[in-house]
Design a protein around this motif. Structure first.
Motif, short mmCIF file in Angstrom:
data_model
loop_
_atom_site.label_atom_id
_atom_site.label_comp_id
_atom_site.label_asym_id
_atom_site.label_seq_id
_atom_site.Cartn_x
_atom_site.Cartn_y
_atom_site.Cartn_z
N ASN A 143 0.85 -1.19 0.00
CA ASN A 143 0.00 0.00 0.00
C ASN A 143 0.89 1.24 0.00
O ASN A 143 2.12 1.13 -0.03
CB ASN A 143 -0.98 -0.02 1.19
N GLN A 144 0.28 2.41 0.06
CA GLN A 144 1.05 3.65 -0.06
C GLN A 144 2.07 3.86 1.05
O GLN A 144 3.00 4.65 0.89
CB GLN A 144 0.10 4.84 -0.14
N PHE A 145 1.93 3.15 2.18
CA PHE A 145 2.87 3.33 3.28
C PHE A 145 3.87 2.19 3.42
O PHE A 145 4.76 2.25 4.26
CB PHE A 145 2.11 3.51 4.60
N SER A 146 3.72 1.15 2.61
CA SER A 146 4.58 -0.04 2.71
C SER A 146 6.02 0.27 2.34
O SER A 146 6.30 1.21 1.60
CB SER A 146 4.05 -1.14 1.78
N GLY A 147 6.91 -0.57 2.88
CA GLY A 147 8.31 -0.48 2.53
C GLY A 147 9.17 -0.10 3.72
O GLY A 147 8.69 0.08 4.84
N VAL A 148 10.46 0.02 3.46
CA VAL A 148 11.42 0.33 4.51
C VAL A 148 11.59 1.85 4.59
O VAL A 148 11.80 2.51 3.57
CB VAL A 148 12.78 -0.35 4.22
N LYS A 149 11.47 2.36 5.79
CA LYS A 149 11.69 3.78 6.06
C LYS A 149 12.98 3.89 6.86
O LYS A 149 13.15 3.21 7.87
CB LYS A 149 10.54 4.39 6.87
N ASN A 150 13.88 4.73 6.42
CA ASN A 150 15.17 4.90 7.08
C ASN A 150 15.23 6.25 7.78
O ASN A 150 15.17 7.29 7.14
CB ASN A 150 16.31 4.79 6.06
N GLY A 151 15.33 6.20 9.11
CA GLY A 151 15.46 7.40 9.91
C GLY A 151 14.15 7.85 10.52
O GLY A 151 13.06 7.58 10.00
N ILE A 152 14.27 8.55 11.63
CA ILE A 152 13.08 8.98 12.37
C ILE A 152 12.27 10.00 11.57
O ILE A 152 11.05 10.05 11.69
CB ILE A 152 13.45 9.51 13.78
N ALA A 153 12.90 10.79 10.72
CA ALA A 153 12.15 11.76 9.91
C ALA A 153 11.23 11.03 8.93
O ALA A 153 10.06 11.41 8.76
CB ALA A 153 13.09 12.70 9.17
N ALA A 154 11.73 9.98 8.30
CA ALA A 154 10.92 9.20 7.35
C ALA A 154 9.78 8.50 8.09
O ALA A 154 8.64 8.45 7.61
CB ALA A 154 11.78 8.19 6.61
N PHE A 155 10.07 7.96 9.28
CA PHE A 155 9.02 7.35 10.10
C PHE A 155 7.97 8.40 10.45
O PHE A 155 6.77 8.16 10.33
CB PHE A 155 9.60 6.72 11.37
N GLY A 156 8.40 9.56 10.91
CA GLY A 156 7.47 10.62 11.31
C GLY A 156 6.59 11.08 10.17
O GLY A 156 5.38 11.29 10.35
N THR A 157 7.15 11.21 8.98
CA THR A 157 6.39 11.60 7.80
C THR A 157 5.33 10.56 7.49
O THR A 157 4.17 10.89 7.24
CB THR A 157 7.32 11.80 6.60
N MET A 158 5.73 9.26 7.53
CA MET A 158 4.79 8.18 7.26
C MET A 158 3.67 8.16 8.30
O MET A 158 2.49 8.11 7.96
CB MET A 158 5.51 6.84 7.25
N PHE A 159 4.03 8.24 9.57
CA PHE A 159 3.04 8.16 10.64
C PHE A 159 2.07 9.35 10.57
O PHE A 159 0.86 9.18 10.72
CB PHE A 159 3.73 8.09 12.01
N GLY A 160 2.59 10.53 10.31
CA GLY A 160 1.73 11.70 10.15
C GLY A 160 0.75 11.54 9.00
O GLY A 160 -0.43 11.90 9.11
N ALA A 161 1.23 10.99 7.89
CA ALA A 161 0.36 10.77 6.73
C ALA A 161 -0.71 9.71 7.04
O ALA A 161 -1.86 9.85 6.62
CB ALA A 161 1.19 10.36 5.52
N MET A 162 -0.34 8.68 7.80
CA MET A 162 -1.32 7.66 8.19
C MET A 162 -2.42 8.28 9.06
O MET A 162 -3.60 7.96 8.89
CB MET A 162 -0.63 6.51 8.94
#
Length: 129
Positions: A38-57
């Motif tokens: 899905n649009q959020f799947s895959g490997v996220k590297n670093g807390i900024a990438a995690f934060g961006t994904m979580f915020g979008a979710m």
């Protein structure tokens, strides 16, 4: 603090939206393995990438996405598995299922996370592409 204590603090911070605690618990170089196709799947590297994904979710789910229960915490060395239930609502669609969060913890920080869904097709349909 044991690794299970760290995992419990992580779950509580996610459940309460405590960004400060999350920032203190998650390594700046965390490697995050988001399951599915899905649009959020895959490997996220670093807390900024995690934060961006979580915020979008949270945006996509209108703030409804949540870990609703954490049943068991199981440790093996630097790994902690957490049996959870998670849920969300969006545009008439519902997400509600059990899963496992697997955390790798080093020196008091969460350095790697793998998430497991019991119904990947439901999760993919909920998040969309």
């Amino acid at each position: 603090m044991t690794n299970i204590d760290i995992a419990k603090s992580y779950i509580k911070a996610v459940q309460t939206g405590d960004q400060t605690t999350l920032g203190n618990l998650i390594s700046p170089t965390v490697v995050w393995h988001q399951p599915g196709n899905n649009q959020f799947s895959g490997v996220k590297n670093g807390i900024a990438a995690f934060g961006t994904m979580f915020g979008a979710m949270m945006a996509v789910s209108g703030g409804t996405f949540a870990i609703t229960q954490a049943h068991r915490y199981l440790a093996n060395g630097d790994l902690v598995a957490i049996e959870i239930e998670f849920a969300g609502r969006r545009d008439g669609a519902t997400l509600n299922q059990p899963g496992i969060d697997l955390l790798r913890i080093e020196a008091g920080k969460i350095v790697e996370v793998w998430l497991f869904s019991s119904d990947p097709a439901q999760e993919d349909a909920f998040w969309g592409n």
